[in-house]
Design a protein around this motif. Structure first.
Motif, PDB file in Angstrom:
ATOM      1  N   ARG A  76       4.671  -6.240  -6.415  1.00 21.06           N
ATOM      2  CA  ARG A  76       4.893  -5.197  -5.415  1.00 21.06           C
ATOM      3  C   ARG A  76       4.129  -3.956  -5.857  1.00 21.06           C
ATOM      4  O   ARG A  76       4.221  -3.546  -7.024  1.00 21.06           O
ATOM      5  N   LEU A  77       3.374  -3.365  -4.944  1.00 22.80           N
ATOM      6  CA  LEU A  77       2.608  -2.150  -5.209  1.00 22.80           C
ATOM      7  C   LEU A  77       3.044  -1.068  -4.236  1.00 22.80           C
ATOM      8  O   LEU A  77       3.187  -1.323  -3.038  1.00 22.80           O
ATOM      9  N   GLU A  78       3.289   0.138  -4.759  1.00 24.64           N
ATOM     10  CA  GLU A  78       3.661   1.271  -3.913  1.00 24.64           C
ATOM     11  C   GLU A  78       2.736   2.441  -4.213  1.00 24.64           C
ATOM     12  O   GLU A  78       2.432   2.729  -5.374  1.00 24.64           O
ATOM     13  N   LEU A  79       2.326   3.146  -3.156  1.00 20.26           N
ATOM     14  CA  LEU A  79       1.531   4.365  -3.290  1.00 20.26           C
ATOM     15  C   LEU A  79       2.253   5.494  -2.577  1.00 20.26           C
ATOM     16  O   LEU A  79       2.667   5.344  -1.422  1.00 20.26           O
ATOM     17  N   GLY A  80       2.375   6.626  -3.277  1.00 15.29           N
ATOM     18  CA  GLY A  80       3.037   7.784  -2.694  1.00 15.29           C
ATOM     19  C   GLY A  80       4.467   7.904  -3.161  1.00 15.29           C
ATOM     20  O   GLY A  80       5.113   6.928  -3.522  1.00 15.29           O
ATOM     21  N   GLN A  81       4.970   9.148  -3.174  1.00 11.89           N
ATOM     22  CA  GLN A  81       6.354   9.427  -3.524  1.00 11.89           C
ATOM     23  C   GLN A  81       6.959  10.325  -2.445  1.00 11.89           C
ATOM     24  O   GLN A  81       6.637  11.502  -2.380  1.00 11.89           O
ATOM     25  N   PRO A  82       7.810   9.798  -1.556  1.00 13.68           N
ATOM     26  CA  PRO A  82       8.257   8.404  -1.481  1.00 13.68           C
ATOM     27  C   PRO A  82       7.112   7.487  -1.040  1.00 13.68           C
ATOM     28  O   PRO A  82       6.103   7.959  -0.503  1.00 13.68           O
ATOM     29  N   ALA A  83       7.296   6.189  -1.255  1.00 12.52           N
ATOM     30  CA  ALA A  83       6.229   5.230  -0.985  1.00 12.52           C
ATOM     31  C   ALA A  83       5.834   5.250   0.489  1.00 12.52           C
ATOM     32  O   ALA A  83       6.673   5.101   1.374  1.00 12.52           O
ATOM     33  N   ALA A  84       4.530   5.463   0.736  1.00 16.25           N
ATOM     34  CA  ALA A  84       4.003   5.430   2.100  1.00 16.25           C
ATOM     35  C   ALA A  84       3.262   4.130   2.363  1.00 16.25           C
ATOM     36  O   ALA A  84       3.273   3.607   3.474  1.00 16.25           O
ATOM     37  N   THR A  85       2.599   3.601   1.343  1.00 13.92           N
ATOM     38  CA  THR A  85       1.859   2.349   1.449  1.00 13.92           C
ATOM     39  C   THR A  85       2.474   1.341   0.479  1.00 13.92           C
ATOM     40  O   THR A  85       2.693   1.649  -0.688  1.00 13.92           O
ATOM     41  N   ILE A  86       2.757   0.147   0.976  1.00 14.62           N
ATOM     42  CA  ILE A  86       3.433  -0.871   0.166  1.00 14.62           C
ATOM     43  C   ILE A  86       2.745  -2.216   0.368  1.00 14.62           C
ATOM     44  O   ILE A  86       2.446  -2.607   1.505  1.00 14.62           O
ATOM     45  N   LEU A  87       2.491  -2.916  -0.718  1.00 15.29           N
ATOM     46  CA  LEU A  87       1.925  -4.261  -0.679  1.00 15.29           C
ATOM     47  C   LEU A  87       2.858  -5.185  -1.459  1.00 15.29           C
ATOM     48  O   LEU A  87       3.237  -4.879  -2.589  1.00 15.29           O
ATOM     49  N   VAL A  88       3.250  -6.308  -0.856  1.00 15.88           N
ATOM     50  CA  VAL A  88       4.211  -7.217  -1.459  1.00 15.88           C
ATOM     51  C   VAL A  88       3.682  -8.649  -1.393  1.00 15.88           C
ATOM     52  O   VAL A  88       3.153  -9.082  -0.364  1.00 15.88           O
ATOM     53  N   PHE A  89       3.829  -9.387  -2.493  1.00 15.23           N
ATOM     54  CA  PHE A  89       3.503 -10.808  -2.523  1.00 15.23           C
ATOM     55  C   PHE A  89       4.679 -11.546  -3.148  1.00 15.23           C
ATOM     56  O   PHE A  89       5.088 -11.249  -4.271  1.00 15.23           O
ATOM     57  N   ASP A  90       5.256 -12.519  -2.417  1.00 15.91           N
ATOM     58  CA  ASP A  90       6.442 -13.230  -2.896  1.00 15.91           C
ATOM     59  C   ASP A  90       6.129 -14.656  -3.355  1.00 15.91           C
ATOM     60  O   ASP A  90       7.010 -15.500  -3.392  1.00 15.91           O
ATOM     61  N   LYS A  91       4.890 -14.928  -3.689  1.00 15.19           N
ATOM     62  CA  LYS A  91       4.354 -16.232  -4.104  1.00 15.19           C
ATOM     63  C   LYS A  91       3.922 -17.094  -2.920  1.00 15.19           C
ATOM     64  O   LYS A  91       3.232 -18.089  -3.112  1.00 15.19           O
ATOM     65  N   GLU A  92       4.333 -16.720  -1.714  1.00 17.28           N
ATOM     66  CA  GLU A  92       3.944 -17.483  -0.532  1.00 17.28           C
ATOM     67  C   GLU A  92       3.269 -16.618   0.520  1.00 17.28           C
ATOM     68  O   GLU A  92       2.288 -17.009   1.131  1.00 17.28           O
ATOM     69  N   THR A  93       3.784 -15.404   0.718  1.00 15.14           N
ATOM     70  CA  THR A  93       3.325 -14.536   1.797  1.00 15.14           C
ATOM     71  C   THR A  93       2.902 -13.179   1.266  1.00 15.14           C
ATOM     72  O   THR A  93       3.556 -12.620   0.377  1.00 15.14           O
ATOM     73  N   VAL A  94       1.806 -12.657   1.806  1.00 12.09           N
ATOM     74  CA  VAL A  94       1.336 -11.317   1.475  1.00 12.09           C
ATOM     75  C   VAL A  94       1.684 -10.396   2.648  1.00 12.09           C
ATOM     76  O   VAL A  94       1.325 -10.682   3.797  1.00 12.09           O
ATOM     77  N   ARG A  95       2.366  -9.299   2.361  1.00 10.73           N
ATOM     78  CA  ARG A  95       2.748  -8.350   3.415  1.00 10.73           C
ATOM     79  C   ARG A  95       2.268  -6.953   3.024  1.00 10.73           C
ATOM     80  O   ARG A  95       2.375  -6.550   1.861  1.00 10.73           O
ATOM     81  N   LEU A  96       1.761  -6.238   4.002  1.00 12.28           N
ATOM     82  CA  LEU A  96       1.200  -4.901   3.781  1.00 12.28           C
ATOM     83  C   LEU A  96       1.760  -3.920   4.796  1.00 12.28           C
ATOM     84  O   LEU A  96       1.784  -4.203   6.002  1.00 12.28           O
ATOM     85  N   LYS A  97       2.205  -2.771   4.312  1.00 13.99           N
ATOM     86  CA  LYS A  97       2.617  -1.654   5.161  1.00 13.99           C
ATOM     87  C   LYS A  97       1.721  -0.486   4.793  1.00 13.99           C
ATOM     88  O   LYS A  97       1.815   0.050   3.679  1.00 13.99           O
ATOM     89  N   GLU A  98       0.809  -0.101   5.685  1.00 12.13           N
ATOM     90  CA  GLU A  98      -0.233   0.861   5.339  1.00 12.13           C
ATOM     91  C   GLU A  98       0.222   2.311   5.400  1.00 12.13           C
ATOM     92  O   GLU A  98      -0.418   3.185   4.835  1.00 12.13           O
ATOM     93  N   SER A  99       1.311   2.583   6.096  1.00 14.02           N
ATOM     94  CA  SER A  99       1.873   3.933   6.125  1.00 14.02           C
ATOM     95  C   SER A  99       3.326   3.844   6.577  1.00 14.02           C
ATOM     96  O   SER A  99       3.787   2.789   7.039  1.00 14.02           O
TER      97      SER A  99
END
Length: 210
Positions: A76-99
């Motif tokens: 899981r990757l987060e950018l910003g405080q609080p997190a505005a951009t988040i990237l998640v990989f659960d071993k099967e699916t990649v999900r991205l929230k850009e803002s």
């Protein structure tokens, strides 16, 4: 607004196919040690500070972030405080929230926006052959507390977009302290990493869209 591509530029060239080379240059021992250490580092959490400059900006732009990398490949990757951009990989699916205002996107692992993070954060081994065929590596600074390894792109195609990558590593390869990118237009991106923290327990919620 913090945009994920500004971080992707840091290691995008490491995912390029290896080009033919008669005698690939050697990897400095400190970098070899760091690469080897990544295989057994376990599940960790790391905070980082991003500093970006471009010819169009009068002042550098800074942002803080953090990532979790599990021994089983999840991250899981987060950018910003609080997190505005988040990237998640659960071993099967990649999900991205850009803002904070945009919905979650489901991406393929080979999508150009996440391809390098799939290598960098999922725990996959760095391809030493591709690394040495695409870059000339040399130590440019050696101090008590760190060693800087410069990675100069060899193929002309890379040089058009990327001038140099610098990795600042603790002696003995214990941890990566910093990563700097100098792009073709003179823009720079610097990532300063905090010490890795071991994590344990049920962290399943981290790898679900929230």
């Amino acid at each position: 607004m913090i945009r994920l591509p500004s971080v992707f530029a840091a290691v995008f060239a490491l995912t390029l196919p290896a080009l033919a080379a008669t005698e690939p240059p050697p990897i400095p021992p400190v970098m070899q040690a760091w690469m080897a250490a990544q295989k057994d580092i376990g599940s960790i959490k790391v905070a980082f500070q991003q500093t970006r400059t471009t010819p169009a900006l009068k002042e550098p732009v800074t942002a803080s972030g953090r990532f979790w990398r599990m021994a089983d490949g999840r991250f899981r990757l987060e950018l910003g405080q609080p997190a505005a951009t988040i990237l998640v990989f659960d071993k099967e699916t990649v999900r991205l929230k850009e803002s904070a205002e945009t919905p979650w996107q489901t991406l393929k692992p080979d999508d150009s926006r996440v391809r390098m993070w799939m290598k960098f954060l999922s725990g996959r081994e760095m391809d030493a052959g591709s690394l040495t065929n695409n870059f000339t590596l040399r130590i440019t600074q050696q101090e008590k507390s760190f060693v800087t390894v410069a990675m100069i792109p060899r193929p002309l195609l890379i040089k058009k977009y990327l001038r140099q990558l610098d990795m600042q590593i603790e002696p003995g390869g214990r941890r990566l302290l910093g990563f700097r990118v100098v792009q073709g237009d003179g823009s720079t991106l610097l990532l300063n990493f905090g010490p890795p923290e071991k994590v344990a327990g049920d962290l399943t919620p981290l790898f679900q869209p929230q």
